[in-house]
Design an enzyme around this catalytic site. Structure first.
Site, PDB file in Angstrom:
ATOM      1  N   GLU A  58      21.529  13.495 -37.435  1.00 48.01           N
ATOM      2  CA  GLU A  58      21.075  14.501 -38.405  1.00 48.01           C
ATOM      3  C   GLU A  58      21.871  14.500 -39.708  1.00 48.01           C
ATOM      4  O   GLU A  58      22.274  15.553 -40.202  1.00 48.01           O
ATOM      5  CB  GLU A  58      21.116  15.894 -37.748  1.00 48.01           C
TER       6      GLU A  58
ATOM      7  N   ASN B 179      20.135   8.875 -35.377  1.00 49.91           N
ATOM      8  CA  ASN B 179      19.220   9.805 -34.705  1.00 49.91           C
ATOM      9  C   ASN B 179      18.947  11.021 -35.586  1.00 49.91           C
ATOM     10  O   ASN B 179      19.872  11.599 -36.154  1.00 49.91           O
ATOM     11  CB  ASN B 179      19.888  10.260 -33.389  1.00 49.91           C
TER      12      ASN B 179
ATOM     13  N   HIS C  71      11.295  16.947 -31.756  1.00 46.66           N
ATOM     14  CA  HIS C  71      11.173  18.342 -31.325  1.00 46.66           C
ATOM     15  C   HIS C  71       9.967  18.918 -32.059  1.00 46.66           C
ATOM     16  O   HIS C  71      10.066  19.333 -33.210  1.00 46.66           O
ATOM     17  CB  HIS C  71      12.441  19.126 -31.691  1.00 46.66           C
TER      18      HIS C  71
ATOM     19  N   GLU D  97      14.293  12.897 -28.111  1.00 49.05           N
ATOM     20  CA  GLU D  97      14.472  14.289 -27.674  1.00 49.05           C
ATOM     21  C   GLU D  97      13.142  15.025 -27.599  1.00 49.05           C
ATOM     22  O   GLU D  97      13.035  16.202 -27.965  1.00 49.05           O
ATOM     23  CB  GLU D  97      15.438  15.021 -28.633  1.00 49.05           C
TER      24      GLU D  97
ATOM     25  N   ASP E 109      10.154  17.234 -27.097  1.00 56.38           N
ATOM     26  CA  ASP E 109       9.626  18.446 -26.462  1.00 56.38           C
ATOM     27  C   ASP E 109       8.608  19.038 -27.427  1.00 56.38           C
ATOM     28  O   ASP E 109       8.667  18.782 -28.631  1.00 56.38           O
ATOM     29  CB  ASP E 109      10.705  19.456 -26.027  1.00 56.38           C
TER      30      ASP E 109
END
Ligand code: XIL
Length: 773
Positions: free
Chosen positions: A352, A395, A431, A461, A463
């Site tokens: 990030e 990432n 996400h 990641e 979701d």
């Protein structure tokens, strides 16, 4: 004579710091398997010795949430401690039930045993009152200076306390250990230090119900038809994030083990967990997760080295020059990556780093602000130096489709590639919200352009959170997002893994981080598969099948174990590994046979036999010790890599039938139940996994005739429990990797007896051999 005596005595004193008493046996070495790093307040001192020290009030800490001792009947824990002040109190502490609430004592079942002045002290809590019950005894023979050995034994209905091997006292067991399990710890009085030098668990010879239990070494039951099985057959990784506290809940463990072939630590490898104080590292939780992953044949990603969140205040509160901040970053990366070297296949190096708002410049973070503009390049270089085999990822979130942030990430990694920075992939966090995820096309285009830079992509990641209340319609829309992610990934060969951030909606960061949203994962709160799971399975099933090495399918030739040694033959069990059966002609083994290549750490190795389900290969003599990655490439199509442990020696006696050794009697006939050897004669034992040879043999070449006397590491044999003198240990000429060991059959053994041949430090398997009466 006198010098020899002293020498023996000194050696004895070191080895036998704590030994089981007469008639008892050691069942566990709690120094080695004690999970001591998992007691946050106990430091690990020189030589890996746990140290408890207090500046203020007296203090005891026990290892929690890891390996425990489980027992029925009689058992004991024995330890040797050093205490910094002879006059003061040092204890070992056994906790058989943790406190059940905020008060330290309610529900607590714990006993401390230690020394204080000239006394052996004990005090215990039974969980009903805050005060402990103290009982003390005179130290038998008076307390000596120096280390003290303590032992607490449960014998029948009594607790018996020993100090330096002599009974100090005993009393009726108040029911302290009714839970049948315990944790261990140590404690120190104010301003003193207690150092543990040795700790074991023991039991009477006849009691086989005392053993360590490591929750992270449990093998999860497999169906063979889980998502992980579908993915592995297609050379694809499907993973999930988890943490040790989640796995300890028990209910999660079977689902994870059944469905995922990859794991990532949700928190356990972040800066605040691994590096809690300057110069102090803690790998307890990460090691436990990796233990679980390796036990269950899952590969693990490392997450994350540098991020602006979850860094401890000792870092952010410090003042640093740019050089000092870079040095801190370097030390952290080298230590953490180095700790896991060879065991983690991938690392998120930087997380990030790009701002959300246009023009998507680098985000102002501790690392950018203190270490400067080059911190990302530097971090990747440090990580690569620490583990050249790990694939390194950048990432981030909100860069999955083709928007402005995705463009900024693309431009950034493009620059890194151009500058020769060792970056191998980009992690797309994914996400998503039920509505508003990028389209399949956008994600596919982004993955494709990253691939054109030579980069892999992991969806790291995933979701898809739903605005509450969750409805069947929203679950269908969610399944579509999962399907789109999988389809975008499937369309691009450089997309090699997808991981969800968690497993079940019952345990997810969404509930606390996104109020009003929930239920983003593939399994519901009852651990049942949701439409998202079905969609994912359908997409994975459409990926083409690839050659596959089965889990645990890389083993020493003709053996059972995944330990091999340089020069030995190894077997691969798998599926679709060759189109037909091919055997190498005699002479030097080829590195390609029937269109099949096998690589060990990227190097093509000599092949002896290939078939769809089984391959026999030679481990190159040059292979470095540690974890090696093995891969099959069939007609140019690679399987997933599987790990294999390369040891200096991996002695394995070849067997036939029901565990009979492939052993020749002195007349060269095969030893069998009908053809026993005579005492005093010699046997020729055939084995795999020799140690290094004193005369070099080229990898792939049969052992030359003149190399028959090549000696290997010191080799010792036992037959029927007696030493069998070794006459010769070397290689069999004209073959590859076959070791032969000639031993004399000792007197006084007969019938089917156990044979064992240890090479160097490594023990062999134990087949039977027949000796005539
Ligand atoms: C989250 C964890 O899931 C939480 O348990 C923790 O409190 C905060 O971090 N992007 C990342 C992850 O890269 O590390 C974050 O994980 C979620 C967002």
């Amino acid at each position: 004579m006198r010098a020899l005596f002293l020498l023996l005595f000194a050696t004895f004193a070191i080895d036998a710091a704590v030994a089981p008493r007469e008639g008892w046996k050691q069942v566990a070495d709690l120094m080695v398997n004690g999970d001591w790093e998992c007691a946050p307040s106990i430091a690990i001192g020189a030589g890996g010795r746990p140290v408890s020290l207090t500046a203020g009030g007296s203090f005891t800490a026990a290892v929690q949430g890891g390996t425990t001792l489980r027992f029925t009947g009689d058992f004991s824990v024995a330890a040797e401690i050093e205490s910094s002040v002879t006059a003061n109190t040092s204890v070992i502490s056994l906790v058989s039930r943790a406190a059940s609430g905020p008060e330290f004592w309610r529900g607590l079942k714990r006993i401390d045993m230690g020394v204080s002045g000239n006394s052996v002290i004990t005090y215990y809590w039974m969980g009903d009152v805050s005060n402990s019950t103290p009982r003390s005894f005179a130290f038998p023979g008076g307390r000596p200076t120096g280390p003290v050995r303590l032992e607490l034994a449960r014998v029948g209905s009594e607790l018996v306390f020993y100090a330096n091997g002599r009974e100090a006292g005993r009393y009726t067991d108040p029911g302290l250990f009714s839970s049948g399990t315990l944790n261990w710890g140590i404690g120190a009085a104010p301003n003193t230090t207690t150092t543990l030098t040795s700790m074991i668990a023991a039991a009477p010879e006849a009691n086989n119900d005392v053993a360590l239990f490591d929750p992270f070494s449990q093998k999860a039951p497999r169906t063979g038809t889980g998502l992980r099985d579908l993915a592995s057959a297609r050379g694809f990784y499907f993973g999930a994030a988890t943490d040790t506290n989640e796995l300890l809940q028990g209910s999660l463990l079977p689902t994870i083990g059944r469905e995922f072939n990859m794991l990532v630590a949700g928190n356990a490898m972040k800066f605040d967990t691994t590096h809690p104080a300057p110069g102090r590292y803690n790998f307890c939780r990460g090691d436990q997760l990796l233990r679980f992953a390796e036990t269950n044949h899952m590969r693990m990603r490392g997450h994350v080295l540098l991020w602006h969140n979850q860094i401890p205040s000792w870092v952010t509160n410090g003042t640093y020059t740019q050089a000092e901040a870079t040095a801190l970053m370097k030390e952290h990366i080298e230590t953490v990556v180095g700790h896991y070297k060879g065991r983690l296949g991938w690392w998120d190096v930087v997380n990030e780093a790009v701002s959300d708002a246009a023009p998507h410049a680098l985000r102002s973070t501790f690392w950018l602000d203190k270490a400067g503009q080059n911190y990302i390049d530097d971090a990747f270089r440090f990580a690569h130096a620490a583990d050249p085999d790990a694939k390194l990822f950048y990432n981030d979130y909100n860069g999955e489709g083709m928007g402005g942030k995705a463009n900024a990430i693309y431009t950034m990694v493009q620059g890194m590639v151009a500058r020769g920075v060792p970056i191998h992939g980009v992690g797309l966090q994914a996400h998503f919200q039920g509505s508003g995820a990028p389209t399949q096309q956008q994600m596919s285009d982004n993955i494709k352009r990253l691939g054109q830079l030579g980069l892999e992509v992991h969806v790291t990641e995933l979701d898809v959170r739903l605005q509450s209340p969750t409805t069947p319609e929203k679950l269908e829309a969610q399944a579509t997002v999962y399907r789109n992610v999988m389809a975008a990934c499937r369309a691009n060969a450089n997309c090699t893994a997808v991981l969800t951030w968690g497993v079940t909606d019952a345990i997810s960061w969404i509930d606390s981080f996104f109020p009003g949203y929930a239920d983003g994962l593939m399994f519901d709160r009852q651990y049942q598969p949701k439409p998202a799971y079905t969609a994912t399975v359908q997409e994975v099933t459409q990926m083409p099948l690839r050659p596959q090495i089965l889990d645990g399918g890389a083993i020493i030739h003709a053996g059972l174990e995944g330990n091999v040694s340089p020069g030995s033959l190894a077997d691969l069990y798998g599926a679709r590994m060759a189109t037909s059966t091919f055997t190498a002609p005699s002479g030097v083994l080829p590195t390609e046979l029937g269109g099949v290549k096998v690589t060990v750490n990227g190097t093509a190795v000599p092949l002896y036999y290939v078939s769809p389900g089984m391959i026999i290969l030679q481990i190159p003599y040059e292979t470095k010790l540690g974890t090696a990655q093995v891969k099959v490439v069939t007609g140019g199509v690679p399987s997933l890599a599987v790990p294999m442990k390369v040891k200096e020696a991996a002695p394995f006696i070849l067997t036939y039938g029901a565990n009979r050794g492939i052993v020749q009697n002195s007349d060269y006939s095969l030893n069998s139940a009908e053809n026993c050897a005579r005492a005093g004669s010699f046997l020729i034992v055939y084995m795999m996994g020799s140690g290094p040879l004193d005369g070099a043999v080229a990898t792939g070449a049969p052992v030359p005739l003149d190399r028959v006397y090549s000696q290997t590491l010191p080799t010792k044999a036992r037959l029927g429990g007696k030493e069998a003198p070794v006459l010769f240990a070397g290689m069999t000429p004209d073959l590859w990797g076959l070791m032969q060991v000639n031993v004399t059959v000792p007197e006084g053994v007969s019938g089917d007896v156990e044979l064992r041949v240890d090479v160097g430090e490594e023990q062999s398997n134990r087949p039977v051999v027949c000796v005539a009466p």
